[in-house]
Design a protein around this motif. Structure first.
Motif, PDB file in Angstrom:
ATOM      1  N   PHE A  59       0.779  -1.180   0.002  1.00  0.00           N
ATOM      2  CA  PHE A  59       0.153  -0.037  -0.037  1.00  0.00           C
ATOM      3  C   PHE A  59       0.903   1.036  -0.064  1.00  0.00           C
ATOM      4  CE2 PHE A  59      -1.910   3.259   2.452  1.00  0.00           C
ATOM      5  CZ  PHE A  59      -2.914   3.567   1.590  1.00  0.00           C
ATOM      6  N   LEU A  60       1.902   1.241   0.859  1.00  0.00           N
ATOM      7  CA  LEU A  60       2.734   2.491   0.957  1.00  0.00           C
ATOM      8  C   LEU A  60       3.502   2.527  -0.396  1.00  0.00           C
ATOM      9  CD1 LEU A  60       4.151   2.138   4.467  1.00  0.00           C
ATOM     10  CD2 LEU A  60       2.316   3.526   3.650  1.00  0.00           C
ATOM     11  N   LEU A  61       3.820   1.770  -1.047  1.00  0.00           N
ATOM     12  CA  LEU A  61       4.559   1.774  -2.345  1.00  0.00           C
ATOM     13  C   LEU A  61       3.761   2.151  -3.349  1.00  0.00           C
ATOM     14  CD1 LEU A  61       6.793  -1.664  -2.220  1.00  0.00           C
ATOM     15  CD2 LEU A  61       7.731   0.590  -2.283  1.00  0.00           C
ATOM     16  N   GLN A  62       2.440   1.733  -3.389  1.00  0.00           N
ATOM     17  CA  GLN A  62       1.444   2.285  -4.399  1.00  0.00           C
ATOM     18  C   GLN A  62       1.251   3.753  -4.184  1.00  0.00           C
ATOM     19  OE1 GLN A  62      -2.332   0.364  -4.111  1.00  0.00           O
ATOM     20  NE2 GLN A  62      -3.182   1.145  -5.785  1.00  0.00           N
ATOM     21  N   ALA A  63       1.112   4.010  -2.883  1.00  0.00           N
ATOM     22  CA  ALA A  63       0.805   5.483  -2.544  1.00  0.00           C
ATOM     23  C   ALA A  63       1.905   6.422  -3.013  1.00  0.00           C
ATOM     24  CB  ALA A  63       0.624   5.597  -1.070  1.00  0.00           C
ATOM     25  N   THR A  64       3.383   5.853  -2.812  1.00  0.00           N
ATOM     26  CA  THR A  64       4.269   6.585  -3.313  1.00  0.00           C
ATOM     27  C   THR A  64       4.268   6.844  -4.827  1.00  0.00           C
ATOM     28  OG1 THR A  64       5.517   6.142  -1.151  1.00  0.00           O
ATOM     29  CG2 THR A  64       6.942   6.904  -2.870  1.00  0.00           C
ATOM     30  N   ALA A  65       4.071   5.611  -5.358  1.00  0.00           N
ATOM     31  CA  ALA A  65       4.046   5.539  -6.911  1.00  0.00           C
ATOM     32  C   ALA A  65       3.125   6.814  -7.459  1.00  0.00           C
ATOM     33  CB  ALA A  65       3.959   4.106  -7.270  1.00  0.00           C
ATOM     34  N   LEU A  66       1.937   6.719  -6.701  1.00  0.00           N
ATOM     35  CA  LEU A  66       0.955   7.599  -7.213  1.00  0.00           C
ATOM     36  C   LEU A  66       1.287   9.121  -6.814  1.00  0.00           C
ATOM     37  CD1 LEU A  66      -2.321   5.448  -6.250  1.00  0.00           C
ATOM     38  CD2 LEU A  66      -1.472   6.327  -8.597  1.00  0.00           C
ATOM     39  N   SER A  67       2.107   9.313  -5.771  1.00  0.00           N
ATOM     40  CA  SER A  67       2.408  10.773  -5.671  1.00  0.00           C
ATOM     41  C   SER A  67       3.567  10.924  -6.624  1.00  0.00           C
ATOM     42  CB  SER A  67       3.166  10.651  -4.205  1.00  0.00           C
ATOM     43  OG  SER A  67       4.515  10.074  -4.314  1.00  0.00           O
ATOM     44  N   PHE A  68       4.326  10.224  -7.256  1.00  0.00           N
ATOM     45  CA  PHE A  68       5.167  10.655  -8.524  1.00  0.00           C
ATOM     46  C   PHE A  68       4.673  10.480  -9.822  1.00  0.00           C
ATOM     47  CE2 PHE A  68       8.198   9.584  -4.875  1.00  0.00           C
ATOM     48  CZ  PHE A  68       9.046  10.707  -4.873  1.00  0.00           C
ATOM     49  N   GLY A  69       3.858   9.609 -10.111  1.00  0.00           N
ATOM     50  CA  GLY A  69       3.521   9.193 -11.460  1.00  0.00           C
ATOM     51  C   GLY A  69       1.869   9.366 -11.575  1.00  0.00           C
ATOM     52  N   GLN A  70       1.547   9.215 -12.591  1.00  0.00           N
ATOM     53  CA  GLN A  70       0.120   9.128 -13.285  1.00  0.00           C
ATOM     54  C   GLN A  70      -0.564   7.823 -12.945  1.00  0.00           C
ATOM     55  OE1 GLN A  70       2.713  10.150 -15.655  1.00  0.00           O
ATOM     56  NE2 GLN A  70       2.486  12.029 -14.976  1.00  0.00           N
ATOM     57  N   LEU A  71      -1.964   7.992 -12.324  1.00  0.00           N
ATOM     58  CA  LEU A  71      -2.691   7.295 -12.046  1.00  0.00           C
ATOM     59  C   LEU A  71      -3.067   5.960 -13.275  1.00  0.00           C
ATOM     60  CD1 LEU A  71      -4.740   6.268  -9.855  1.00  0.00           C
ATOM     61  CD2 LEU A  71      -6.600   7.568 -11.076  1.00  0.00           C
ATOM     62  N   SER A  72      -2.958   6.576 -14.626  1.00  0.00           N
ATOM     63  CA  SER A  72      -3.116   5.566 -15.787  1.00  0.00           C
ATOM     64  C   SER A  72      -1.977   4.986 -16.044  1.00  0.00           C
ATOM     65  CB  SER A  72      -3.857   6.491 -16.972  1.00  0.00           C
ATOM     66  OG  SER A  72      -3.028   7.756 -16.984  1.00  0.00           O
ATOM     67  N   VAL A  73      -0.849   5.230 -15.140  1.00  0.00           N
ATOM     68  CA  VAL A  73       0.520   4.615 -15.529  1.00  0.00           C
ATOM     69  C   VAL A  73       0.556   3.258 -14.162  1.00  0.00           C
ATOM     70  CG1 VAL A  73       2.896   4.670 -15.344  1.00  0.00           C
ATOM     71  CG2 VAL A  73       1.745   6.237 -16.537  1.00  0.00           C
TER      72      VAL A  73
END
Length: 300
Positions: A59-73
């Motif tokens: 969950f934390l990795l997903q949240a961090t990924a969404l903070s850096f990149g696009q939702l559609s990626v």
């Protein structure tokens, strides 16, 4: 791209959680069901606690990924949790992957790469979504989930109900991802803002609802019926949120046709893996002796 790497790590963490929790539960009595006794026993198993830590890390990795990149990626990359679950399960439970599993996993990876190349989503690192956009999109998303659940229960028992609940679960996970994106947006304005944002509490409610729908889908029928819709509806909903709410742009024209073809390749891989004996048909007795595969859930 950092967001893609983080999303891959999130998918692996989620897959690891599924395998570890299955490993913790497989040696216990099979007639306990979900009960306080079962939970108490699992709390005393380090491997189960490691599984819980793995899903928190995911969950934390997903949240961090969404903070850096696009939702559609980010969300499409998370479909790799399914082959990752099989790969990890084959190692933990000493089972062998066949041509179906390797071929389907390779097809999913190639299809995902093609999908990301064809769409090439772009946008501001922290796009701002206004109140009207949130209200309309959330209402439509919740209405879609409610309609699917109602349709599933009207359909009675059988494959149709299972498939509809799988799609509803995937739509709920996609909605949860959009709310996570909103939470990271609120956090960018300060830690105090995080706890005053409605997205935080909506995210908790949506996440809990997604887990309940997941259990309902798994109880309704076989994983090979619910998994394809569950896996594919999540990124589709996320891409729609990214484009229409967060202002992310994707390529059109011939690239749109290429993206449809790539998505079809991913969907084919999902269906093949969902039908794998290692995921859907292994018996608990075989799993215990190591002569068969493991049954592990793979949801995002």
């Amino acid at each position: 791209m950092l967001s893609v790497l983080l999303a891959v790590l999130a998918a692996v963490s989620n897959a690891l959680s599924s395998v570890l929790q299955r490993k913790a539960a497989r040696d216990g009595p099979q007639d306990d069901g979900v009960s306080p006794r079962l939970v108490w026993r699992l709390l005393h198993r380090p491997v189960w606690l490691c599984g819980v830590l793995a899903i928190i890390a995911g969950f934390l990795l997903q949240a961090t990924a969404l903070s850096f990149g696009q939702l559609s990626v980010v969300q499409p990359v998370l479909v790799m949790e399914l082959p990752a679950t099989l790969l990890l399960a084959s190692s933990v439970f000493k089972s062998r992957l066949g041509a179906r599993e390797w071929g389907a996993s390779a097809a999913m990876a190639a299809g995902l790469a093609g999908l990301l190349f064809s769409l090439s989503p772009s946008g501001a690192p922290a796009p701002h979504a206004g109140g009207p956009e949130w209200a309309v999109a959330s209402g439509l998303n919740v209405a879609l989930i409610a309609a699917l659940v109602a349709w599933a229960h009207l359909a009675g028992h059988g494959a149709r109900r299972t498939a509809l609940l799988g799609v509803a679960t995937g739509c709920t996970f996609g909605f949860t991802a959009a709310l996570i994106k909103g939470v990271t947006e609120a956090y960018a304005h300060g830690f105090a803002t995080l706890f005053t944002s409605w997205q935080l509490y909506a995210m908790i409610a949506a996440g809990a609802g997604a887990m309940l729908l997941l259990q309902d889908a798994l109880q309704a029928g076989r994983l090979l019926v619910s998994q394809p819709g569950m896996t594919m509806s999540d990124p589709v909903v996320a891409i729609l949120w990214g484009v229409f709410v967060f202002g992310e742009t994707v390529r059109g024209g011939v690239y749109l046709i290429m993206s449809v073809v790539a998505a079809a390749v991913v969907a084919t891989g999902v269906v093949l893996l969902a039908r794998s004996p290692l995921l859907a048909g292994a018996s608990d007795r075989e799993e215990r002796t190591g002569s068969g595969g493991a049954r592990a859930g793979a949801a995002s």
